[in-house]
Write a protein that holds these residues in place. Sequence first.
Motif, short mmCIF file in Angstrom:
data_model
loop_
_atom_site.label_atom_id
_atom_site.label_comp_id
_atom_site.label_asym_id
_atom_site.label_seq_id
_atom_site.Cartn_x
_atom_site.Cartn_y
_atom_site.Cartn_z
N ALA A 121 0.84 -1.21 0.00
CA ALA A 121 0.00 0.00 0.00
C ALA A 121 0.87 1.25 0.00
N ILE A 122 1.95 1.23 0.76
CA ILE A 122 2.86 2.38 0.82
C ILE A 122 3.59 2.54 -0.51
N VAL A 123 4.06 1.44 -1.06
CA VAL A 123 4.75 1.47 -2.35
C VAL A 123 3.81 1.99 -3.44
N THR A 124 2.56 1.55 -3.42
CA THR A 124 1.57 1.99 -4.41
C THR A 124 1.36 3.50 -4.34
N PHE A 125 1.30 4.04 -3.13
CA PHE A 125 1.16 5.49 -2.98
C PHE A 125 2.33 6.22 -3.65
N TYR A 126 3.55 5.74 -3.40
CA TYR A 126 4.72 6.41 -3.98
C TYR A 126 4.83 6.18 -5.48
N ASP A 127 4.34 5.05 -5.96
CA ASP A 127 4.30 4.85 -7.41
C ASP A 127 3.38 5.89 -8.05
N GLY A 128 2.23 6.15 -7.42
CA GLY A 128 1.31 7.18 -7.91
C GLY A 128 1.93 8.56 -7.85
N LEU A 129 2.66 8.82 -6.76
CA LEU A 129 3.34 10.10 -6.60
C LEU A 129 4.40 10.28 -7.69
N SER A 130 5.17 9.23 -7.95
CA SER A 130 6.21 9.30 -8.98
C SER A 130 5.62 9.56 -10.36
N ALA A 131 4.47 8.94 -10.62
CA ALA A 131 3.82 9.10 -11.92
C ALA A 131 2.98 10.37 -12.00
N LEU A 132 2.89 11.09 -10.87
CA LEU A 132 2.03 12.28 -10.78
C LEU A 132 0.61 11.93 -11.23
N ASN A 133 0.16 10.77 -10.78
CA ASN A 133 -1.13 10.23 -11.16
C ASN A 133 -2.13 10.48 -10.04
N ASP A 134 -3.00 11.46 -10.23
CA ASP A 134 -3.97 11.85 -9.20
C ASP A 134 -4.85 10.67 -8.78
N ASN A 135 -5.30 9.88 -9.75
CA ASN A 135 -6.18 8.76 -9.44
C ASN A 135 -5.47 7.70 -8.60
N ALA A 136 -4.24 7.39 -8.97
CA ALA A 136 -3.47 6.39 -8.21
C ALA A 136 -3.21 6.86 -6.78
N MET A 140 4.15 20.23 -11.44
CA MET A 140 5.27 19.37 -11.81
C MET A 140 4.97 18.52 -13.04
N LYS A 141 3.70 18.40 -13.38
CA LYS A 141 3.33 17.59 -14.54
C LYS A 141 3.89 18.23 -15.80
N GLY A 142 4.47 17.41 -16.64
CA GLY A 142 5.02 17.91 -17.90
C GLY A 142 6.40 18.53 -17.78
N MET A 143 7.01 18.50 -16.60
CA MET A 143 8.34 19.10 -16.43
C MET A 143 9.47 18.10 -16.74
N GLY A 144 9.10 16.86 -17.01
CA GLY A 144 10.12 15.87 -17.34
C GLY A 144 10.90 15.36 -16.14
N ILE A 145 10.29 15.43 -14.98
CA ILE A 145 10.94 14.94 -13.77
C ILE A 145 10.64 13.45 -13.63
N LYS A 146 11.70 12.67 -13.46
CA LYS A 146 11.55 11.23 -13.23
C LYS A 146 11.91 10.97 -11.77
N ARG A 184 16.06 15.00 -13.83
CA ARG A 184 15.47 15.91 -14.81
C ARG A 184 16.58 16.27 -15.78
N GLY A 185 16.41 15.83 -17.01
CA GLY A 185 17.48 16.03 -17.99
C GLY A 185 18.71 15.25 -17.58
N ASP A 186 19.85 15.95 -17.52
CA ASP A 186 21.10 15.29 -17.13
C ASP A 186 21.45 15.50 -15.66
N LYS A 187 20.53 16.07 -14.91
CA LYS A 187 20.78 16.31 -13.48
C LYS A 187 19.99 15.31 -12.65
N SER A 188 20.64 14.81 -11.61
CA SER A 188 19.95 13.88 -10.71
C SER A 188 20.31 14.21 -9.27
N GLN A 189 19.41 13.82 -8.39
CA GLN A 189 19.56 14.09 -6.97
C GLN A 189 18.90 12.96 -6.19
N THR A 190 19.52 12.57 -5.10
CA THR A 190 18.95 11.56 -4.22
C THR A 190 18.57 12.24 -2.91
#
Length: 143
Positions: free
Chosen positions: A31-46, A76-82, A111-117
């Motif tokens: 359930a927690i992983v599913t929430f973060y999967d939705g957050l990562s996908a910026l999926n309101d329904n998920a 954040m939608k459409g900004m190309g953030i993974k 985002r592009g060639d920049k990454s952050q953890t």
Amino acid sequence: MKKIYCLFLFAFMAVQAYSQTTADEPKIKAAIVTFYDGLSALNDNAIGTAVTKDFILIEHKKIWNTDSLLKALAPMKGMGIKRINKQEFTRIEQNGNVAWAIYYNIAELTRGDKSQTIKWLESALLVNDAGKWKLKLLHVTDL
């Protein structure tokens, strides 16, 4: 003999209580992983289906509900953030239809060639809603 019987009975009850409290652990984690999967996908329904109707998020000295969270994510939608999340669970407790978890959430943002953890320490309260575990309360602490 009574002492041995009582000791055996107590040990049996303790094992039963422990097994009951952790029986749904894989579903609680999912359930927690599913929430973060939705957050990562910026999926309101998920995101919406992963939380209760009265969901509360406490983060960065703010209290959010589902609507305010979705509103904050919208730009954040459409900004190309993974975003790829990984949870390292340290403790999960369950008592009937209520459970809580403590875990580290690690997000790899690109985002592009920049990454952050980024790494957070989080606690979540979940409830079993008609057979499905959902987040009711999420508290995020920066590390």
